[in-house]
Design an enzyme around this catalytic site. Structure first.
Site, PDB file in Angstrom:
ATOM      1  N   ARG A  66      -3.244  52.841  73.012  1.00 38.61           N
ATOM      2  CA  ARG A  66      -3.050  53.582  71.950  1.00 38.61           C
ATOM      3  C   ARG A  66      -3.668  54.069  70.496  1.00 38.61           C
ATOM      4  O   ARG A  66      -3.636  53.394  69.980  1.00 38.61           O
ATOM      5  CB  ARG A  66      -1.171  53.765  71.598  1.00 38.61           C
ATOM      6  N   SER A  73      -2.426  62.473  83.139  1.00 37.51           N
ATOM      7  CA  SER A  73      -1.318  64.074  82.803  1.00 37.51           C
ATOM      8  C   SER A  73      -2.136  65.127  83.308  1.00 37.51           C
ATOM      9  O   SER A  73      -3.068  65.074  82.676  1.00 37.51           O
ATOM     10  CB  SER A  73      -0.747  63.577  81.971  1.00 37.51           C
TER      11      SER A  73
END
Length: 427
Positions: free
Chosen positions: A276, A351
């Site tokens: 991240r 995603s």
């Protein structure tokens, strides 16, 4: 954005769909605003009609020499002219309030989306590949990578936390992954390669749903532009405000870009390692389709992302996200989670979402069907094909060797300039 007509026609169904996402009922307040706006619009029409009628009557009265009637009509017209601008301002204000309320409500979930509060409610659809059986205890990338050129210390020195400096073979492997992904999506899957702006205006981030609710997750420049959190913003807004011809659809676009995220909504998560980051690269996939084709396009897009993982030999699972874990603009989302042996866990690497006409309404993007009159809103879809940094992490952990080196996956060898293995850097 939501279709106010559908809320008027079936407010109970609208509220029930919101409840599935854990959102409070909103139809009553929305319809109250809508009633006020429509009442104002009706009064405006009445005032305009009466003004026109009275203006004509003035001439008729003057022609008959009826000065008293003419003067009374002039007084009435003057009052109507004064009232009209106030009504127009009221309508603008009420429309803005209604649009602001609608824009803060997330997309409604598709019927097949499972209910759940968070990722625990996601449903596994399928798995591909068998996790490697190591003869040693595999390391996490954060422990394995620094010796190979994944330099967290230099990144933090230069820019602060959540920035990383890649060196040597590590940088080459990262570039190879990005080029391989882009070549596959353009050469095999039919996406048109684009190089879009990395800085965008308010309208663009509103159109794809980051504004106004998620401004804190973005970076903004001093001239009031936004750094893109994903190329979805630039690619999807390439059709902003347009009426497309039926023959243009589906539009399929891809781009390899840096992405910038403040990670304000993910404070404290994945603070260690390369998972991240504030700055990362991603190959984005965007499709603009006819409404009746978006479900099939969603499956196709997800398969395009899966193909990259399969070519790299990385085990993964496909998850259907529940109502509580989907993004704001999505009506249905598949996550691909890659196996990370160092963490002994599956982690999200892609995603892919079908947004229906939600973004199209915010962008005012329509198309003209070939066999029908008028126009309809398009459907928009977006997905990762893939996040380059997370794929690098997966390659490091899955292809690591006991001596601390990492083998290069076979499909990447043409991009590596003869380098077949990452080994610890000298010094």
């Amino acid at each position: 954005m939501h279709d106010i007509r559908l809320i008027r026609e079936n407010p109970e169904a609208f509220d029930a769909a919101l409840a599935r996402r854990g959102v409070e009922a909103a139809s009553a307040s929305i319809l109250e605003m809508d009633t006020r706006r429509r009442d104002i619009a009706t009064r405006m029409q009445e005032v305009q009609a009466r003004r026109n009628e009275a203006s004509k009557a003035i001439g008729a009265a003057m022609g008959k020499g009826d000065k008293d009637t003419a003067e009374a009509l002039k007084t009435e017209v003057a009052a109507l002219k004064t009232e009209l601008p106030a009504l127009e301002e009221d309508e603008r204000t009420q429309t803005a309030l209604q649009n602001a309320a609608l824009s803060a409500i997330p997309n409604l979930p598709a019927a097949e989306v499972p209910e759940g509060e968070d990722e625990a409610g996601n449903a596994e659809v399928s798995r591909w590949g068998t996790p490697r059986d190591f003869a040693f205890t595999p390391k996490e990338h954060a422990d394995l990578g620094p010796a190979l050129g994944l330099d967290f210390e230099t990144g933090a020195l230069i820019a602060g936390a959540r920035f990383t400096f890649l060196k040597g073979g590590m940088a080459r492997l990262h570039r190879a992954l990005a080029q391989f992904m882009l070549d596959r999506q353009t050469g095999e899957n039919g996406y048109m390669e684009c190089i879009p702006p990395l800085l965008v205006k308010d309208e663009a981030v509103f159109g794809t749903g980051q504004l106004p609710k998620f401004a804190e997750d973005l970076f903004r420049t001093t001239d009031r532009r936004w750094l893109i959190p994903t190329a979805e913003v630039s690619l999807t807004n390439a059709v902003q405000g347009q009426i497309l011809n039926d023959a243009q659809l589906p539009l399929r676009m891809t781009a390899l870009t840096p992405c910038f995220r403040s990670e304000a909504g993910a404070a404290g998560r994945d603070t260690r390692g390369f998972i991240r980051q504030h700055q990362f690269e991603k190959v984005e996939l965007v499709s603009i389709t006819r409404p009746e084709e978006s479900e099939a396009e969603h499956e196709r897009m997800t398969a395009c992302a899966e193909g990259v993982l399969q070519a790299l030999g990385l085990p993964y699972r496909k998850m259907l996200l529940c109502t509580g874990d989907m993004g704001f603009t999505a009506r249905k989302t598949y996550d691909l989670e890659v196996w990370l042996p160092g963490q002994n866990a599956y982690r999200e690497i892609s995603s892919c979402s079908n947004c229906g006409d939600f973004q199209a309404r915010r962008m005012n993007t329509r198309y003209r069907p070939a066999d029908a009159k008028g126009t309809e809103f398009v459907h928009t879809l977006n997905g990762s094909g893939l996040a380059v940094g997370r794929t690098l992490v997966a390659v490091l952990e899955n292809y690591q060797q006991e001596d601390g080196s990492v083998d290069v996956p076979e499909v990447l060898l043409p991009y590596m300039g003869g380098l077949t293995r990452l080994v610890p850097l000298a010094g």
